[in-house]
Design a protein around this motif. Sequence first.
Motif, PDB file in Angstrom:
ATOM      1  N   ARG A   1      -8.045  15.914  77.833  1.00 36.47           N
ATOM      2  CA  ARG A   1      -9.363  16.511  77.679  1.00 36.47           C
ATOM      3  C   ARG A   1     -10.200  16.208  78.918  1.00 36.47           C
ATOM      4  N   PHE A   2     -11.007  17.183  79.304  1.00 38.51           N
ATOM      5  CA  PHE A   2     -11.956  17.044  80.406  1.00 38.51           C
ATOM      6  C   PHE A   2     -13.326  17.477  79.895  1.00 38.51           C
ATOM      7  N   ASP A   3     -14.341  16.689  80.157  1.00 42.28           N
ATOM      8  CA  ASP A   3     -15.703  17.005  79.714  1.00 42.28           C
ATOM      9  C   ASP A   3     -16.631  17.119  80.917  1.00 42.28           C
ATOM     10  N   PHE A   4     -17.419  18.174  80.939  1.00 43.29           N
ATOM     11  CA  PHE A   4     -18.538  18.289  81.876  1.00 43.29           C
ATOM     12  C   PHE A   4     -19.792  18.076  81.045  1.00 43.29           C
ATOM     13  N   THR A   5     -20.437  16.933  81.203  1.00 37.42           N
ATOM     14  CA  THR A   5     -21.620  16.588  80.432  1.00 37.42           C
ATOM     15  C   THR A   5     -22.864  16.975  81.223  1.00 37.42           C
ATOM     16  N   ILE A   6     -23.761  17.707  80.574  1.00 39.31           N
ATOM     17  CA  ILE A   6     -24.938  18.251  81.239  1.00 39.31           C
ATOM     18  C   ILE A   6     -26.082  17.236  81.213  1.00 39.31           C
ATOM     19  N   ASN A   7     -26.736  17.101  82.363  1.00 39.08           N
ATOM     20  CA  ASN A   7     -27.905  16.242  82.497  1.00 39.08           C
ATOM     21  C   ASN A   7     -29.054  17.115  82.990  1.00 39.08           C
ATOM     22  N   TYR A   8     -30.032  17.362  82.118  1.00 35.72           N
ATOM     23  CA  TYR A   8     -31.167  18.225  82.458  1.00 35.72           C
ATOM     24  C   TYR A   8     -32.226  17.489  83.280  1.00 35.72           C
ATOM     25  N   GLY A   9     -32.106  16.193  83.398  1.00 35.95           N
ATOM     26  CA  GLY A   9     -33.046  15.415  84.204  1.00 35.95           C
ATOM     27  C   GLY A   9     -32.337  14.732  85.360  1.00 35.95           C
ATOM     28  N   TYR A  10     -31.265  15.361  85.842  1.00 33.31           N
ATOM     29  CA  TYR A  10     -30.420  14.765  86.880  1.00 33.31           C
ATOM     30  C   TYR A  10     -31.218  14.333  88.108  1.00 33.31           C
ATOM     31  N   TYR A  11     -32.013  15.215  88.625  1.00 31.41           N
ATOM     32  CA  TYR A  11     -32.804  14.913  89.832  1.00 31.41           C
ATOM     33  C   TYR A  11     -34.165  15.581  89.641  1.00 31.41           C
ATOM     34  N   PRO A  12     -35.059  14.937  88.870  1.00 27.10           N
ATOM     35  CA  PRO A  12     -36.306  15.576  88.449  1.00 27.10           C
ATOM     36  C   PRO A  12     -37.195  16.062  89.597  1.00 27.10           C
ATOM     37  N   ASP A  13     -37.164  15.397  90.723  1.00 28.11           N
ATOM     38  CA  ASP A  13     -37.992  15.814  91.862  1.00 28.11           C
ATOM     39  C   ASP A  13     -37.164  16.596  92.870  1.00 28.11           C
ATOM     40  N   ALA A  14     -36.189  17.328  92.360  1.00 27.94           N
ATOM     41  CA  ALA A  14     -35.234  18.028  93.221  1.00 27.94           C
ATOM     42  C   ALA A  14     -35.926  19.031  94.122  1.00 27.94           C
ATOM     43  N   ASP A  15     -35.327  19.214  95.276  1.00 25.54           N
ATOM     44  CA  ASP A  15     -35.856  20.163  96.251  1.00 25.54           C
ATOM     45  C   ASP A  15     -35.115  21.496  96.194  1.00 25.54           C
TER      46      ASP A  15
ATOM     47  N   GLU B   1     -24.424  30.231  80.663  1.00 24.35           N
ATOM     48  CA  GLU B   1     -25.725  30.534  81.275  1.00 24.35           C
ATOM     49  C   GLU B   1     -26.848  30.573  80.237  1.00 24.35           C
ATOM     50  N   VAL B   2     -26.580  31.199  79.094  1.00 26.31           N
ATOM     51  CA  VAL B   2     -27.598  31.265  78.034  1.00 26.31           C
ATOM     52  C   VAL B   2     -27.963  29.863  77.560  1.00 26.31           C
ATOM     53  N   TRP B   3     -26.953  29.015  77.325  1.00 24.29           N
ATOM     54  CA  TRP B   3     -27.234  27.689  76.770  1.00 24.29           C
ATOM     55  C   TRP B   3     -27.777  26.710  77.800  1.00 24.29           C
ATOM     56  N   LEU B   4     -27.456  26.899  79.077  1.00 23.49           N
ATOM     57  CA  LEU B   4     -28.115  26.091  80.107  1.00 23.49           C
ATOM     58  C   LEU B   4     -29.592  26.487  80.222  1.00 23.49           C
ATOM     59  N   THR B   5     -29.849  27.778  80.169  1.00 27.00           N
ATOM     60  CA  THR B   5     -31.229  28.265  80.263  1.00 27.00           C
ATOM     61  C   THR B   5     -32.065  27.747  79.103  1.00 27.00           C
ATOM     62  N   SER B   6     -31.502  27.775  77.892  1.00 23.48           N
ATOM     63  CA  SER B   6     -32.244  27.322  76.710  1.00 23.48           C
ATOM     64  C   SER B   6     -32.189  25.799  76.530  1.00 23.48           C
ATOM     65  N   ARG B   7     -31.407  25.137  77.375  1.00 24.79           N
ATOM     66  CA  ARG B   7     -31.230  23.675  77.352  1.00 24.79           C
ATOM     67  C   ARG B   7     -30.550  23.178  76.073  1.00 24.79           C
ATOM     68  N   HIS B   8     -29.671  23.997  75.519  1.00 23.56           N
ATOM     69  CA  HIS B   8     -28.922  23.607  74.333  1.00 23.56           C
ATOM     70  C   HIS B   8     -27.532  23.071  74.658  1.00 23.56           C
ATOM     71  N   LEU B   9     -27.012  23.360  75.850  1.00 21.51           N
ATOM     72  CA  LEU B   9     -25.652  22.932  76.188  1.00 21.51           C
ATOM     73  C   LEU B   9     -25.630  21.433  76.483  1.00 21.51           C
ATOM     74  N   ARG B  10     -24.869  20.697  75.682  1.00 21.33           N
ATOM     75  CA  ARG B  10     -24.680  19.259  75.911  1.00 21.33           C
ATOM     76  C   ARG B  10     -23.508  19.016  76.843  1.00 21.33           C
ATOM     77  N   SER B  11     -22.395  19.711  76.568  1.00 22.59           N
ATOM     78  CA  SER B  11     -21.208  19.551  77.409  1.00 22.59           C
ATOM     79  C   SER B  11     -20.301  20.756  77.267  1.00 22.59           C
ATOM     80  N   LEU B  12     -19.503  20.959  78.288  1.00 23.36           N
ATOM     81  CA  LEU B  12     -18.467  21.977  78.274  1.00 23.36           C
ATOM     82  C   LEU B  12     -17.152  21.226  78.330  1.00 23.36           C
TER      83      LEU B  12
END
Length: 173
Positions: A80-94, A51-62
Amino acid sequence: MSTAVHVNTHAHAVTHVSTGLIRSLRQIIKESGLDPAKMTNQWPTLENGVEVWLTSRHLRSLVLEIHDPSRRQGDDLVGRFDFTINYGYYPDADGELWLDPDTVYYTVRKAGAFPSLCDYRIVADNEPGRPDVPGWSTTSLRSTAGFTRHEVGTAIGGGSLGAGLSYYTWTGS
C-alpha cells in the motif's frame, strides 16, 4: 499611496497537486510492475474526484492498495502507498509548485517488488460531507494488520497544499 496585491494561488495549487498525485500513482504502478492500463482508463474520473475534493478540502489521502486476487478477500493486501494531504503545508507560501519524482522512485524501491499477478485499486479517503463525484463510490480500505507504515516525507507541494508519501511493508507472520 500604497498598493496591495493579493493572489489566490489555491486554484493553481489544487490543479498542480491533483495532477502530481495522479502522475505519481502512475509512476508507482509502472515501477512496481503492475499494469498501468487500468489506471489510464480511469484517468478522467481520478482527476475529477481528486480535484473536486482538494478544492472542497475533503480529501484526507489518496491510497493505492495492491492486492493478490488469488488470496482470500480480507487477507489479500500485499502492499500500500498513501499520499496524505496537508492543507496547511506551507501557510505563507509564495505559490511555488513542485513535485519530487525521486522521492516516489526511491519509495517504490524501498517497498520492494510485487508478484505480477497482483491487482490494485485507488481509494480516496475523504472527510464526512464530501461532495459526490460521478464514477466514485464508497468503500472501505483493506486491513493493514501485520503491516508497518513507513513515512517518506512530502513528495508534492503547491502553495499551502502538500502531499506526504508513505508505504506499507509486511512484517506479520
